[in-house]
Write a protein that holds these residues in place. Sequence first.
Motif, mmCIF file in Angstrom:
data_model
loop_
_atom_site.group_PDB
_atom_site.id
_atom_site.type_symbol
_atom_site.label_atom_id
_atom_site.label_comp_id
_atom_site.label_asym_id
_atom_site.label_seq_id
_atom_site.Cartn_x
_atom_site.Cartn_y
_atom_site.Cartn_z
ATOM 1 N N LEU A 124 98.767 5.782 31.836
ATOM 2 C CA LEU A 124 99.083 6.383 30.535
ATOM 3 C C LEU A 124 98.947 5.391 29.383
ATOM 4 N N ASN A 125 99.471 4.182 29.543
ATOM 5 C CA ASN A 125 99.430 3.202 28.439
ATOM 6 C C ASN A 125 98.003 2.835 28.078
ATOM 7 N N THR A 126 97.205 2.573 29.112
ATOM 8 C CA THR A 126 95.808 2.190 28.891
ATOM 9 C C THR A 126 95.047 3.336 28.236
ATOM 10 N N ALA A 127 95.250 4.549 28.760
ATOM 11 C CA ALA A 127 94.528 5.701 28.228
ATOM 12 C C ALA A 127 94.952 5.980 26.784
ATOM 13 N N ARG A 128 96.255 5.903 26.519
ATOM 14 C CA ARG A 128 96.755 6.182 25.170
ATOM 15 C C ARG A 128 96.143 5.213 24.168
ATOM 16 N N ALA A 129 96.138 3.929 24.538
ATOM 17 C CA ALA A 129 95.597 2.906 23.631
ATOM 18 C C ALA A 129 94.097 3.102 23.417
ATOM 19 N N HIS A 130 93.395 3.428 24.476
ATOM 20 C CA HIS A 130 91.946 3.604 24.379
ATOM 21 C C HIS A 130 91.588 4.751 23.431
ATOM 22 N N PHE A 131 92.202 5.917 23.651
ATOM 23 C CA PHE A 131 91.823 7.078 22.841
ATOM 24 C C PHE A 131 92.344 6.947 21.412
ATOM 25 N N ALA A 132 93.475 6.289 21.251
ATOM 26 C CA ALA A 132 93.989 6.081 19.887
ATOM 27 C C ALA A 132 93.023 5.191 19.108
ATOM 28 N N ALA A 133 92.512 4.139 19.767
ATOM 29 C CA ALA A 133 91.585 3.215 19.090
ATOM 30 C C ALA A 133 90.301 3.929 18.695
ATOM 31 N N LYS A 134 89.912 4.925 19.485
ATOM 32 C CA LYS A 134 88.668 5.662 19.185
ATOM 33 C C LYS A 134 88.915 6.869 18.290
ATOM 34 N N GLY A 135 90.167 7.168 18.021
ATOM 35 C CA GLY A 135 90.494 8.327 17.194
ATOM 36 C C GLY A 135 90.232 9.654 17.891
ATOM 37 N N VAL A 136 90.316 9.637 19.248
ATOM 38 C CA VAL A 136 90.109 10.873 20.012
ATOM 39 C C VAL A 136 91.475 11.496 20.296
#
Length: 214
Positions: A124-136
């Motif tokens: 969850l943490n990795t996925a949340r950070a990834h998509f937040a950084a991409k604005g998805v």
Amino acid sequence: MNGITIALSKGRIFDETLPLLAAAGIVPAENPEKSRKLIIGTNRDDVRVVIVRASDVPTYVQYGAADLGIAGKDVLIEHGGAGLYQPLDLNIAKCRMCVAVPAGFDYASAVRQGARLKVATKYLNTARAHFAAKGVHVDLIKLYGSMELAPLVGLADAIVDLVSSGSTLKANNLVEVEEIMDISSRLVVNQASLKVKRELLQPVIERFAQAIPA
Ligand code: PRP
């Protein structure tokens, strides 16, 4: 315990840690794939290995139930790293964290159109950070394994999971659409143990450092 307790998980991490342990003069008495024992002795009276779930290794070390542990970067990011000294990237158990979708799904278009995606993952943490950084925009769905199934049965549009050979994705007609990060395993050390047991731990850490595969 006065000696050293090392927390390891079964499978790839255990197997790829054996040469590092050998370099430090430590040979486990049993293989956890064959034995159901959770505490395994070694050739050294003052060193033992405890077998725990991969995602539990940081917790055992954080609380000092183990002095040392070996854990994947994936697991360490989810744990957060509190109480852990992380001196070495051991360059073992290498794989990558990826976003994958069913072969027919146009992920790029969905993202471009600002679609809200359902993403199943253990991370969850990795996925949340990834998509937040991409604005998805995503709704994350926590799973504990077999993430590849989720898009096949309509639970999610995409998954975030580890990919090694790629054969699990292929067998389930999924394709990798984004690499999030390279993953390898790290040595983690309990911070208090490092002070109290420095004479015991420092030589092991140094031998590990010298034996890291290229
Ligand atoms: C991992 C990962 C994938 C698979 C990838 O699962 O979650 O499912 O390995 O490997 P591949 O690309 O070589 O096919 P693992 O078998 O470790 O089980 P887990 O679901 O309990 O993490």
